[in-house]
Write a protein that holds these residues in place. Structure first.
Motif, PDB file in Angstrom:
ATOM      1  N   VAL A   1       0.875  -1.175   0.000  1.00 51.16           N
ATOM      2  CA  VAL A   1       0.000   0.000   0.000  1.00 51.16           C
ATOM      3  C   VAL A   1       0.908   1.219   0.000  1.00 51.16           C
ATOM      4  O   VAL A   1       1.646   1.454   0.959  1.00 51.16           O
ATOM      5  N   CYS A   2       0.892   2.000  -1.087  1.00 55.40           N
ATOM      6  CA  CYS A   2       1.798   3.132  -1.246  1.00 55.40           C
ATOM      7  C   CYS A   2       1.035   4.357  -1.730  1.00 55.40           C
ATOM      8  O   CYS A   2       0.034   4.232  -2.440  1.00 55.40           O
ATOM      9  N   ARG A   3       1.526   5.520  -1.352  1.00 59.50           N
ATOM     10  CA  ARG A   3       0.932   6.767  -1.824  1.00 59.50           C
ATOM     11  C   ARG A   3       1.234   7.009  -3.302  1.00 59.50           C
ATOM     12  O   ARG A   3       0.449   7.618  -4.013  1.00 59.50           O
ATOM     13  N   GLN A   4       2.415   6.575  -3.747  1.00 60.16           N
ATOM     14  CA  GLN A   4       2.845   6.821  -5.116  1.00 60.16           C
ATOM     15  C   GLN A   4       2.833   5.536  -5.925  1.00 60.16           C
ATOM     16  O   GLN A   4       3.051   4.443  -5.394  1.00 60.16           O
ATOM     17  N   ARG A   5       2.601   5.679  -7.227  1.00 56.97           N
ATOM     18  CA  ARG A   5       2.740   4.553  -8.130  1.00 56.97           C
ATOM     19  C   ARG A   5       4.225   4.326  -8.394  1.00 56.97           C
ATOM     20  O   ARG A   5       5.073   5.180  -8.115  1.00 56.97           O
ATOM     21  N   ALA A   6       4.548   3.147  -8.955  1.00 60.72           N
ATOM     22  CA  ALA A   6       5.951   2.776  -9.151  1.00 60.72           C
ATOM     23  C   ALA A   6       6.687   3.790 -10.020  1.00 60.72           C
ATOM     24  O   ALA A   6       7.856   4.099  -9.783  1.00 60.72           O
ATOM     25  N   GLY A   7       6.021   4.336 -11.034  1.00 59.07           N
ATOM     26  CA  GLY A   7       6.668   5.312 -11.905  1.00 59.07           C
ATOM     27  C   GLY A   7       7.078   6.565 -11.162  1.00 59.07           C
ATOM     28  O   GLY A   7       8.150   7.128 -11.408  1.00 59.07           O
ATOM     29  N   GLY A   8       6.253   7.024 -10.229  1.00 58.92           N
ATOM     30  CA  GLY A   8       6.588   8.201  -9.438  1.00 58.92           C
ATOM     31  C   GLY A   8       7.778   7.956  -8.538  1.00 58.92           C
ATOM     32  O   GLY A   8       8.646   8.822  -8.364  1.00 58.92           O
ATOM     33  N   VAL A   9       7.853   6.748  -7.946  1.00 61.84           N
ATOM     34  CA  VAL A   9       9.003   6.404  -7.104  1.00 61.84           C
ATOM     35  C   VAL A   9      10.278   6.389  -7.936  1.00 61.84           C
ATOM     36  O   VAL A   9      11.322   6.893  -7.516  1.00 61.84           O
ATOM     37  N   GLN A  10      10.206   5.832  -9.151  1.00 68.84           N
ATOM     38  CA  GLN A  10      11.388   5.779 -10.011  1.00 68.84           C
ATOM     39  C   GLN A  10      11.855   7.169 -10.409  1.00 68.84           C
ATOM     40  O   GLN A  10      13.064   7.441 -10.456  1.00 68.84           O
ATOM     41  N   ARG A  11      10.932   8.087 -10.692  1.00 71.70           N
ATOM     42  CA  ARG A  11      11.331   9.450 -11.054  1.00 71.70           C
ATOM     43  C   ARG A  11      12.022  10.151  -9.893  1.00 71.70           C
ATOM     44  O   ARG A  11      12.987  10.903 -10.081  1.00 71.70           O
ATOM     45  N   ARG A  12      11.535   9.918  -8.672  1.00 66.30           N
ATOM     46  CA  ARG A  12      12.202  10.492  -7.497  1.00 66.30           C
ATOM     47  C   ARG A  12      13.610   9.917  -7.353  1.00 66.30           C
ATOM     48  O   ARG A  12      14.556  10.634  -7.005  1.00 66.30           O
TER      49      ARG A  12
END
Length: 279
Positions: A261-272
């Motif tokens: 359960v995460c606030r961000q999708r995987a793509g958003g985590v990768q961009r960070r």
């Protein structure tokens, strides 16, 4: 029993509203075959190692160990290039296959059963990489019962070319922000755990806020996983003493499953993560 509305999208995604309030957003239930890479997924290459900032004795030792490790790894790096069609790490292979950017291509939806007790909808979706190659096929039978329960039967076939190991095979659900502040689950916890490090996590009913479910790694990466879960309720304000507080979205299954359960999708985590490396 509150009135509910379920919509099935063209690519097999779901949207669910209960009592006039959105619970699952557009695109919920879509096939997910990727996650944000970890440092281990990236491999021991120069671009993925955090450099020491101070010119200390520890930094000198670090550089010596790095040089020795690199010399030992050189022959194997070339071997892996031949075996994996030019890929050095798992993350590179996933990128070569286009797994982070799959899009729905062929979509078929049909109602196969409808009566006073249930409605059955079958969908079939092909997922393609940016170059046009089919990388996954997803078939689903969604059955909506009169009581409001939603039963999903899913079958996925993943067709990688370069990848020898898949990052993930599962379903991704998008929950309305108002319902995503809290989660209660029956499984291993309360802290983050994965199949290779879960022995210390106790099986029971656990509860945590969305912030508590996140793990602040130095470089943003895959996080928040829980193994051995029987069910999870997002929203509802549960306190960990029972099956949630009610009013949230609850998902269960017959077999033990793994969920995040995460606030961000995987793509958003990768961009960070990429932003941290550029700095």
């Amino acid at each position: 029993c509150q009135p509910f509305e379920l919509r099935v999208g063209g690519e097999g995604g779901l949207r669910l509203s209960v009592g006039g309030k959105p619970l699952l957003l557009d695109g919920s239930g879509e096939l997910n075959v990727w996650r944000a890479p970890t440092d281990n997924d990236q491999g021991s290459t120069l671009r993925t190692i955090a450099l020491p900032h101070a010119a200390t004795l520890a930094a000198s030792v670090w550089w010596i160990r790095l040089g020795l490790s690199f010399l030992r790894a050189v022959p194997y790096l070339w071997l892996r290039r031949l075996i994996d069609s030019g890929s050095v790490s798992y993350a590179d292979a996933w990128e070569a296959d286009g797994l982070p950017r799959l899009s729905a291509a062929r979509r078929r939806t049909r109602v196969t059963l409808a009566d006073s007790e249930r409605v059955e909808v079958r969908t079939s979706t092909d997922w393609r990489a940016p170059g046009g190659a089919t990388r996954a096929r997803h078939r689903r039978t969604a059955t909506v019962l009169r009581c409001g329960a939603l039963l999903l039967e899913d079958e996925a076939e993943v067709l990688p070319a370069a990848s020898r190991s898949l990052p993930r095979v599962g379903l991704s659900f998008r929950v309305a922000a108002a319902a995503a502040q809290h989660a209660t689950w029956y499984g291993r916890g309360p802290f983050e755990n994965y199949p290779d490090r879960c022995s210390a996590a106790k099986v029971g009913v656990h509860a945590a806020s969305a912030d508590e479910l996140a793990t602040p790694y130095v470089y943003p990466s895959e996080h928040g996983h829980r193994t051995g879960t029987r069910w999870v309720e997002v929203g509802g304000g549960g306190d960990g003493e029972g099956e949630g507080g009610g009013g949230g979205w609850q998902r269960g299954g017959g077999a033990l499953q793994r969920r995040s359960v995460c606030r961000q999708r995987a793509g958003g985590v990768q961009r960070r993560r990429e932003g941290c490396r550029r700095r």
